[in-house]
Design an enzyme around this catalytic site. Structure first.
Site, short mmCIF file in Angstrom:
data_model
loop_
_atom_site.label_atom_id
_atom_site.label_comp_id
_atom_site.label_asym_id
_atom_site.label_seq_id
_atom_site.Cartn_x
_atom_site.Cartn_y
_atom_site.Cartn_z
N GLY A 1 0.83 -1.20 0.00
CA GLY A 1 0.00 0.00 0.00
C GLY A 1 0.86 1.24 0.00
N GLN B 1 2.73 10.08 1.24
CA GLN B 1 4.03 9.40 1.34
C GLN B 1 4.97 9.76 0.20
OE1 GLN B 1 2.15 5.32 2.12
NE2 GLN B 1 4.08 5.20 3.22
N CYS C 1 5.58 0.00 7.20
CA CYS C 1 5.20 1.15 6.39
C CYS C 1 6.40 1.56 5.54
CB CYS C 1 4.78 2.30 7.31
SG CYS C 1 4.28 3.78 6.42
N LEU C 2 6.14 1.88 4.27
CA LEU C 2 7.26 2.26 3.40
C LEU C 2 7.93 3.55 3.87
CD1 LEU C 2 5.76 1.37 -0.11
CD2 LEU C 2 7.44 0.08 1.23
N HIS D 1 -4.90 1.42 7.37
CA HIS D 1 -3.56 1.99 7.47
C HIS D 1 -3.39 3.13 6.45
CE1 HIS D 1 1.04 1.32 7.78
NE2 HIS D 1 0.90 2.15 6.76
N GLU D 2 -3.87 2.91 5.23
CA GLU D 2 -3.69 3.92 4.17
C GLU D 2 -4.60 5.13 4.39
OE1 GLU D 2 -1.10 3.64 2.43
OE2 GLU D 2 -0.77 1.55 2.98
N HIS E 1 -3.04 7.40 6.72
CA HIS E 1 -2.03 8.27 6.09
C HIS E 1 -2.69 9.56 5.57
CE1 HIS E 1 1.83 6.29 6.07
NE2 HIS E 1 1.35 5.16 5.59
NI NI Z 1 2.23 3.27 5.59
#
Ligand code: NI
Length: 173
Positions: free
Chosen positions: A46, A51, A95-96, A137-138, A141
């Site tokens: 995701g 991000q 998380c990226l 989660h997204e 963000h």
């Molecule tokens: Ni994330």
């Protein structure tokens, strides 16, 4: 297609609430394609607009992990959770924007979500387990929230310090 640069926590853009998408044009389509490319390249399951520094309510996901299964790239615009299960699901999230850090987070095991696709059509679907975790989660963000915000302060501070160190190292290279 362009792989975009992923912001690393801490970054003020990861703490901001993103704006709704209003223009369903070629730029948005390109953004969706780039975000999928960036997510697969990372690799991750995701990726949300903030991000990559795009403060718009858009995220991409594909929670198919097995090579034997067909990929399911999804682009969700102006997403909203309309229902959550009482049953919870615990997943060791990452998380990226917080590379190589993982921690258990409890979230509703199933959610119903609504969103607009790249063609401007409103969609809705019920998601379960990993997919449900990813959706929540997204969307977090897009509201300036990270999975580490669910952890105890000490653990969160420890991860944040590691990320500050990582960013210093990356800046030197
Ligand atoms: Ni994330």
């Amino acid at each position: 297609m362009t792989v975009r640069k992923i912001l690393i926590h801490p970054d003020p853009r990861l703490k901001k609430v993103a704006e709704p998408v209003t223009d369903f044009d070629d730029d948005l389509r390109q953004l969706g394609v780039d975000m999928l490319e960036t997510m697969y390249d990372a690799p991750g399951i995701g990726l949300a607009g903030p991000q990559i520094g795009v403060m718009k309510r858009i995220f991409v996901m594909d929670c198919i992990k097995s090579e034997d299964e067909k990929p399911r790239p999804m682009v969700l615009i102006n997403p909203k959770v309309t229902w959550t299960s009482e049953e919870m699901f615990t997943y060791e999230e990452g998380c990226l924007s917080i590379p190589d850090q993982y921690a258990d987070v409890d979230r509703p095991a199933a959610v119903k979500a609504e969103w607009t696709d790249l063609d401007g059509h409103r969609q809705s679907e019920r998601f379960e387990e990993l997919w449900a975790t990813c959706v929540q989660h997204e969307i977090d963000h897009l509201d300036g929230k990270l999975f580490i915000d669910y952890l105890k302060p000490l653990k969160r501070q420890m991860i944040t310090r590691k990320m500050q160190k990582l960013k210093r190292e990356l800046a030197r290279d």
